[in-house]
Every structure is written in C-alpha cells, then in structure tokens.
Design a protein around this motif. Structure first.
Motif, PDB file in Angstrom:
ATOM      1  N   ARG A   1      -4.162  19.282  35.334  1.00 15.53           N
ATOM      2  CA  ARG A   1      -5.025  19.899  36.344  1.00 15.53           C
ATOM      3  C   ARG A   1      -6.334  19.131  36.484  1.00 15.53           C
ATOM      4  N   GLN A   2      -6.916  18.743  35.345  1.00 18.99           N
ATOM      5  CA  GLN A   2      -8.153  17.977  35.401  1.00 18.99           C
ATOM      6  C   GLN A   2      -7.943  16.637  36.092  1.00 18.99           C
ATOM      7  N   PHE A   3      -6.812  16.001  35.791  1.00 18.68           N
ATOM      8  CA  PHE A   3      -6.505  14.733  36.452  1.00 18.68           C
ATOM      9  C   PHE A   3      -6.354  14.921  37.951  1.00 18.68           C
ATOM     10  N   ASP A   4      -5.637  15.959  38.368  1.00 25.04           N
ATOM     11  CA  ASP A   4      -5.468  16.231  39.798  1.00 25.04           C
ATOM     12  C   ASP A   4      -6.815  16.474  40.470  1.00 25.04           C
ATOM     13  N   LEU A   5      -7.670  17.261  39.815  1.00 27.64           N
ATOM     14  CA  LEU A   5      -8.993  17.543  40.360  1.00 27.64           C
ATOM     15  C   LEU A   5      -9.818  16.264  40.462  1.00 27.64           C
ATOM     16  N   ALA A   6      -9.805  15.456  39.409  1.00 29.44           N
ATOM     17  CA  ALA A   6     -10.559  14.196  39.422  1.00 29.44           C
ATOM     18  C   ALA A   6     -10.017  13.258  40.486  1.00 29.44           C
ATOM     19  N   ASN A   7      -8.714  13.235  40.656  1.00 29.75           N
ATOM     20  CA  ASN A   7      -8.096  12.389  41.668  1.00 29.75           C
ATOM     21  C   ASN A   7      -8.534  12.823  43.067  1.00 29.75           C
ATOM     22  N   ARG A   8      -8.522  14.134  43.326  1.00 29.81           N
ATOM     23  CA  ARG A   8      -8.974  14.631  44.635  1.00 29.81           C
ATOM     24  C   ARG A   8     -10.445  14.307  44.874  1.00 29.81           C
ATOM     25  N   GLU A   9     -11.259  14.478  43.839  1.00 28.77           N
ATOM     26  CA  GLU A   9     -12.688  14.159  43.975  1.00 28.77           C
ATOM     27  C   GLU A   9     -12.881  12.673  44.260  1.00 28.77           C
ATOM     28  N   ALA A  10     -12.107  11.833  43.587  1.00 29.41           N
ATOM     29  CA  ALA A  10     -12.213  10.392  43.813  1.00 29.41           C
ATOM     30  C   ALA A  10     -11.783  10.037  45.235  1.00 29.41           C
ATOM     31  N   MET A  11     -10.737  10.682  45.726  1.00 24.30           N
ATOM     32  CA  MET A  11     -10.284  10.434  47.101  1.00 24.30           C
ATOM     33  C   MET A  11     -11.364  10.862  48.094  1.00 24.30           C
ATOM     34  N   ASP A  12     -11.978  12.030  47.848  1.00 23.95           N
ATOM     35  CA  ASP A  12     -13.040  12.509  48.727  1.00 23.95           C
ATOM     36  C   ASP A  12     -14.228  11.544  48.714  1.00 23.95           C
ATOM     37  N   GLU A  13     -14.599  11.090  47.519  1.00 20.83           N
ATOM     38  CA  GLU A  13     -15.726  10.171  47.414  1.00 20.83           C
ATOM     39  C   GLU A  13     -15.398   8.845  48.089  1.00 20.83           C
ATOM     40  N   SER A  14     -14.163   8.388  47.934  1.00 17.96           N
ATOM     41  CA  SER A  14     -13.745   7.152  48.578  1.00 17.96           C
ATOM     42  C   SER A  14     -13.810   7.286  50.095  1.00 17.96           C
ATOM     43  N   ALA A  15     -13.358   8.415  50.614  1.00 24.74           N
ATOM     44  CA  ALA A  15     -13.416   8.649  52.054  1.00 24.74           C
ATOM     45  C   ALA A  15     -14.865   8.715  52.534  1.00 24.74           C
ATOM     46  N   GLU A  16     -15.715   9.319  51.726  1.00 29.66           N
ATOM     47  CA  GLU A  16     -17.132   9.420  52.081  1.00 29.66           C
ATOM     48  C   GLU A  16     -17.772   8.030  52.148  1.00 29.66           C
ATOM     49  N   TRP A  17     -17.464   7.190  51.151  1.00 37.31           N
ATOM     50  CA  TRP A  17     -18.023   5.838  51.146  1.00 37.31           C
ATOM     51  C   TRP A  17     -17.467   5.012  52.294  1.00 37.31           C
ATOM     52  N   ARG A  18     -16.194   5.211  52.621  1.00 37.26           N
ATOM     53  CA  ARG A  18     -15.594   4.482  53.740  1.00 37.26           C
ATOM     54  C   ARG A  18     -16.280   4.866  55.049  1.00 37.26           C
ATOM     55  N   LEU A  19     -16.573   6.159  55.209  1.00 35.16           N
ATOM     56  CA  LEU A  19     -17.273   6.621  56.399  1.00 35.16           C
ATOM     57  C   LEU A  19     -18.665   5.999  56.475  1.00 35.16           C
ATOM     58  N   LYS A  20     -19.373   5.985  55.333  1.00 36.90           N
ATOM     59  CA  LYS A  20     -20.699   5.359  55.307  1.00 36.90           C
ATOM     60  C   LYS A  20     -20.598   3.883  55.674  1.00 36.90           C
ATOM     61  N   TYR A  21     -19.586   3.201  55.145  1.00 41.70           N
ATOM     62  CA  TYR A  21     -19.390   1.786  55.447  1.00 41.70           C
ATOM     63  C   TYR A  21     -19.137   1.589  56.938  1.00 41.70           C
ATOM     64  N   ASP A  22     -18.251   2.408  57.513  1.00 39.97           N
ATOM     65  CA  ASP A  22     -17.944   2.291  58.938  1.00 39.97           C
ATOM     66  C   ASP A  22     -19.183   2.522  59.792  1.00 39.97           C
ATOM     67  N   VAL A  23     -20.001   3.515  59.419  1.00 39.38           N
ATOM     68  CA  VAL A  23     -21.230   3.800  60.170  1.00 39.38           C
ATOM     69  C   VAL A  23     -22.173   2.603  60.096  1.00 39.38           C
ATOM     70  N   GLU A  24     -22.319   2.033  58.904  1.00 38.14           N
ATOM     71  CA  GLU A  24     -23.222   0.891  58.745  1.00 38.14           C
ATOM     72  C   GLU A  24     -22.706  -0.333  59.499  1.00 38.14           C
ATOM     73  N   VAL A  25     -21.393  -0.538  59.499  1.00 41.97           N
ATOM     74  CA  VAL A  25     -20.824  -1.661  60.254  1.00 41.97           C
ATOM     75  C   VAL A  25     -21.111  -1.476  61.734  1.00 41.97           C
TER      76      VAL A  25
END
Length: 127
Positions: A46-70
């Motif tokens: 369960r902890q791994f699944d939660l950490a994985n989801r959080e990492a995916m969310d953070e990755s998507a957030e950083w990708r959005l920031k990158y796209d905005v900056e580009v």
C-alpha cells in the motif's frame, strides 16, 4: 567422576525438555514473525502504491511546469525577434530616408552645377 545411570537419565531428560522448549519457543517466534511479515507486506504494498501515485502526480506537475516555461520562452523569443525586425526595419527606413535626402540634395547640386556650367558657357561665348 563417574555418573550413575539415574543421574545420566535426569540430564538426558533435562536436555530433551530444554530442546523441546527451545523448539517450541522457536516455532512460536516464527509464527509471530510470519504473521507480522504478511501484515507488513500488505502495508508495504500500500505504501509503495501511494508513493508511486504521488511520484506520478509530482512528475505530471513538473511536466506541466516545464511545458508552461517552454511556451513562455518561445513567446519571449518570438517577441524578441519581432522587436529586432521592427528595429532593423526602422533603421533601414531611416537609412533610406537619409539616402533619399542626400540624393535630393545631390540632384539639386547637379542642377545648380548644370546651371553654373550653362552660365559659364554663355560668358565664354560672349567674350
């Protein structure tokens, strides 16, 4: 020291009882560890699944920031190029206007010189 048969039996029985108790304690500890381990594996999953989801969310957030900056960077580069072109056109227009003024002044000077030449020819012919 020679041991008698009764004393040897007591030692063997004591050793057997100690071994039996040791095996019993070992089995009890093993069952406790097994039950904790199975619970732990579920918690870990369960902890791994939660950490994985959080990492995916953070990755998507950083990708959005990158796209905005580009996009911002691209827009700034376009604006800079437009400003450069505008300034170059303005400079070229100013140079063209200056050349046209010089050309007009030179044409006036040529006309003036032609007039002076005609006047000089007339003077020469009169003399």
């Amino acid at each position: 020291m020679i041991m008698g048969g009764g004393q040897r039996k007591k030692i063997l029985v004591g050793l057997a009882v100690a071994m039996f108790l040791g095996v019993a304690v070992y089995l009890r500890l093993w069952t406790i560890d097994y039950s904790f381990s199975s619970d732990d594996s579920e918690i870990l999953r369960r902890q791994f699944d939660l950490a994985n989801r959080e990492a995916m969310d953070e990755s998507a957030e950083w990708r959005l920031k990158y796209d905005v900056e580009v996009e911002r960077s691209t827009n700034c580069a376009k604006e800079l190029n437009e400003i450069k072109e505008s300034l170059e056109n303005k400079v070229e227009d100013e140079k063209l206007a200056m050349v046209q003024k010089e050309n007009t002044a030179l044409l006036e000077r040529v006309e003036s010189l032609k007039q002076e030449l005609e006047d000089a020819k007339l003077k020469c012919n009169l003399h």
